[in-house]
Motif scaffolding. Structure first.
Motif, PDB file in Angstrom:
ATOM      1  N   ALA A   1       0.732  -1.172   0.144  1.00 23.65           N
ATOM      2  CA  ALA A   1       0.060   0.048   0.109  1.00 23.65           C
ATOM      3  C   ALA A   1       0.720   1.254  -0.103  1.00 23.65           C
ATOM      4  CB  ALA A   1      -0.985  -0.033   1.238  1.00 23.65           C
ATOM      5  N   GLY A   2       2.246   1.280   0.528  1.00 29.63           N
ATOM      6  CA  GLY A   2       2.808   2.282   0.604  1.00 29.63           C
ATOM      7  C   GLY A   2       3.746   2.858  -0.574  1.00 29.63           C
ATOM      8  N   ASN A   3       3.817   1.596  -1.670  1.00 25.46           N
ATOM      9  CA  ASN A   3       4.761   1.924  -2.910  1.00 25.46           C
ATOM     10  C   ASN A   3       3.875   1.841  -3.985  1.00 25.46           C
ATOM     11  OD1 ASN A   3       4.625  -0.994  -3.314  1.00 25.46           O
ATOM     12  ND2 ASN A   3       6.552  -1.411  -2.342  1.00 25.46           N
ATOM     13  N   ALA A   4       2.748   1.342  -3.953  1.00 21.59           N
ATOM     14  CA  ALA A   4       2.001   1.243  -5.182  1.00 21.59           C
ATOM     15  C   ALA A   4       2.104   2.559  -5.948  1.00 21.59           C
ATOM     16  CB  ALA A   4       0.708   0.756  -4.893  1.00 21.59           C
ATOM     17  N   ALA A   5       1.375   3.671  -5.493  1.00 23.92           N
ATOM     18  CA  ALA A   5       1.301   4.976  -6.202  1.00 23.92           C
ATOM     19  C   ALA A   5       2.604   5.511  -6.928  1.00 23.92           C
ATOM     20  CB  ALA A   5       0.866   5.865  -5.081  1.00 23.92           C
ATOM     21  N   GLU A   6       3.547   5.139  -6.199  1.00 20.24           N
ATOM     22  CA  GLU A   6       4.800   5.656  -6.973  1.00 20.24           C
ATOM     23  C   GLU A   6       5.324   4.830  -8.114  1.00 20.24           C
ATOM     24  OE1 GLU A   6       8.302   6.451  -4.499  1.00 20.24           O
ATOM     25  OE2 GLU A   6       9.728   6.281  -6.225  1.00 20.24           O
ATOM     26  N   LEU A   7       4.854   3.621  -8.008  1.00 21.96           N
ATOM     27  CA  LEU A   7       5.258   2.651  -9.245  1.00 21.96           C
ATOM     28  C   LEU A   7       4.252   2.930 -10.317  1.00 21.96           C
ATOM     29  CD1 LEU A   7       6.040  -0.519  -6.545  1.00 21.96           C
ATOM     30  CD2 LEU A   7       7.443   0.203  -8.501  1.00 21.96           C
ATOM     31  N   PHE A   8       3.125   2.812  -9.973  1.00 25.23           N
ATOM     32  CA  PHE A   8       1.950   2.685 -10.895  1.00 25.23           C
ATOM     33  C   PHE A   8       2.027   4.143 -11.770  1.00 25.23           C
ATOM     34  CE2 PHE A   8      -0.825  -0.523  -8.645  1.00 25.23           C
ATOM     35  CZ  PHE A   8       0.328  -1.267  -8.527  1.00 25.23           C
ATOM     36  N   ALA A   9       2.641   5.179 -10.986  1.00 28.49           N
ATOM     37  CA  ALA A   9       2.873   6.562 -11.709  1.00 28.49           C
ATOM     38  C   ALA A   9       3.694   6.332 -13.037  1.00 28.49           C
ATOM     39  CB  ALA A   9       3.175   7.664 -10.655  1.00 28.49           C
TER      40      ALA A   9
ATOM     41  N   PHE B   1      -4.869  -4.702   0.062  1.00 27.17           N
ATOM     42  CA  PHE B   1      -5.003  -5.067  -1.592  1.00 27.17           C
ATOM     43  C   PHE B   1      -5.998  -3.875  -2.222  1.00 27.17           C
ATOM     44  CE2 PHE B   1      -6.335  -7.391  -5.065  1.00 27.17           C
ATOM     45  CZ  PHE B   1      -5.171  -7.385  -5.880  1.00 27.17           C
ATOM     46  N   GLY B   2      -6.933  -3.370  -1.438  1.00 31.37           N
ATOM     47  CA  GLY B   2      -7.798  -2.268  -1.710  1.00 31.37           C
ATOM     48  C   GLY B   2      -7.053  -0.921  -1.754  1.00 31.37           C
ATOM     49  N   LYS B   3      -6.069  -0.770  -0.852  1.00 33.56           N
ATOM     50  CA  LYS B   3      -5.247   0.438  -0.993  1.00 33.56           C
ATOM     51  C   LYS B   3      -4.516   0.224  -2.078  1.00 33.56           C
ATOM     52  CE  LYS B   3      -5.139   1.553   3.829  1.00 33.56           C
ATOM     53  NZ  LYS B   3      -4.620   0.789   4.945  1.00 33.56           N
ATOM     54  N   ILE B   4      -4.082  -0.714  -2.709  1.00 36.10           N
ATOM     55  CA  ILE B   4      -3.330  -0.658  -3.753  1.00 36.10           C
ATOM     56  C   ILE B   4      -3.939  -0.530  -5.157  1.00 36.10           C
ATOM     57  CG2 ILE B   4      -1.746  -2.601  -5.175  1.00 36.10           C
ATOM     58  CD1 ILE B   4      -0.876  -3.841  -2.603  1.00 36.10           C
ATOM     59  N   VAL B   5      -5.268  -1.284  -5.248  1.00 39.74           N
ATOM     60  CA  VAL B   5      -6.119  -1.048  -6.322  1.00 39.74           C
ATOM     61  C   VAL B   5      -6.688   0.519  -6.159  1.00 39.74           C
ATOM     62  CG1 VAL B   5      -8.531  -1.502  -7.224  1.00 39.74           C
ATOM     63  CG2 VAL B   5      -6.990  -3.227  -6.136  1.00 39.74           C
ATOM     64  N   ASN B   6      -6.939   1.128  -5.262  1.00 40.60           N
ATOM     65  CA  ASN B   6      -7.275   2.698  -5.265  1.00 40.60           C
ATOM     66  C   ASN B   6      -5.948   3.271  -4.548  1.00 40.60           C
ATOM     67  OD1 ASN B   6     -10.244   2.429  -5.857  1.00 40.60           O
ATOM     68  ND2 ASN B   6     -10.189   0.862  -4.106  1.00 40.60           N
ATOM     69  N   TYR B   7      -5.046   3.249  -5.396  1.00 38.75           N
ATOM     70  CA  TYR B   7      -3.539   3.814  -5.202  1.00 38.75           C
ATOM     71  C   TYR B   7      -3.748   5.340  -5.116  1.00 38.75           C
ATOM     72  CZ  TYR B   7      -3.162   3.972 -10.086  1.00 38.75           C
ATOM     73  OH  TYR B   7      -3.146   4.525 -11.330  1.00 38.75           O
ATOM     74  N   LYS B   8      -4.444   5.870  -5.930  1.00 36.08           N
ATOM     75  CA  LYS B   8      -4.350   7.246  -6.318  1.00 36.08           C
ATOM     76  C   LYS B   8      -4.775   8.113  -5.165  1.00 36.08           C
ATOM     77  CE  LYS B   8      -4.926   7.779 -11.275  1.00 36.08           C
ATOM     78  NZ  LYS B   8      -6.120   7.839 -12.379  1.00 36.08           N
TER      79      LYS B   8
END
Ligand code: PGA
Length: 248
Positions: A215-223, A241-248
């Protein structure tokens, strides 16, 4: 614009009872219009999981599949069985299957072709070991894996494929690749697809990063421009997993 795709890889976890409880818990957390959400579950959980996600945005995937139609292959699962059960995706060539179950680039290619023949979207895994990274041969290695995986795959099929770049040293270790390291390889994979096919195919194919996504690194990777989502192991079994899906 490519739609992001976040897939959970449950690996050899979750009895049927546990699977149903987890799906119930995650259902509201992974609701999203912007991201394709897939739960790749153990074979025995597929049928109840497909039933449990009806009416939601979640698709069910398998973690493996055999490349023959039917016959004397004790213990294997055929593409038809997956289609009949309602499976839409299948992970092919995960590094754990390569390491423990003798999968090779050639069996990966056979499975990829079979999946497409049956209308199942393959999530094709590639990735280098720590030694390969330290020797500076990561890109060469990944290009070879990709070129063999896509032998005889048409451009129309390739456009629908999902590739998961998973550095082996980052899987289950808590050691995520930096977003720049991940982007470098995902960009090289897209370039390789462009060489094999064309610009349009390279633009459409979706490339995930996998290896200690949380949940902490998904936003940076997916950007990153060439990272179209993630293949998530450990964190796919938790509300995170919910936070990863809704990473924005
Ligand atoms: P991890 O696994 O997220 O637990 O590192 C990823 C994977 O193996 O697909």
């Amino acid at each position: 614009m490519r739609k992001k795709i976040v897939a959970g890889n449950w690996k050899m976890n979750m009895t049927k009872t546990e699977a149903l409880a987890l799906i119930d818990e995650l259902k509201p957390l992974v609701a999203s219009d912007e991201v394709d959400v897939v739960f790749c579950v153990p074979a025995i959980d597929i049928i109840p999981a497909v039933e449990a996600v009806k009416g939601t945005n979640i698709e069910i995937g398998a973690e493996n599949m055999y490349f023959e139609e039917s016959g004397a292959y004790t213990g294997e699962i055929s593409p038809n069985m997956l289609v009949d059960a309602g499976v839409k995706y299948v992970i092919i060539g995960h590094s754990e299957r390569r390491e423990y179950f003798a999968e090779t680039d050639e069996t990966v290619n056979k499975k990829v072709l079979k999946a497409f023949e049956h209308g199942i979207t393959p999530i094709i895994c590639c990735g280098e070991s720590l030694t390969q990274r330290e020797q500076g041969i990561t890109i060469d290695w990944i290009r070879q894996q990709i070129k063999i995986a896509f032998l005889n795959v048409t451009a129309d099929q390739a456009k629908k494929a999902v590739i998961a770049y998973e550095p082996i040293w980052a899987i289950g270790t808590g050691k995520t690749a930096t977003s720049d390291q991940a982007e470098e390889v995902c960009g090289a994979i897209r370039e390789c697809i462009k060489e094999i096919y064309d610009d349009a195919t390279a633009e459409e194919i979706r490339i995930q990063y996998g290896g200690s996504v949380n949940a902490g690194n998904a936003a940076e990777l997916f950007a990153k421009p060439d990272i179209d989502g993630g293949l998530v192991g450990g964190a796919s079994l938790k509300p995170d997993f919910g936070k990863i899906v809704n990473y924005k």
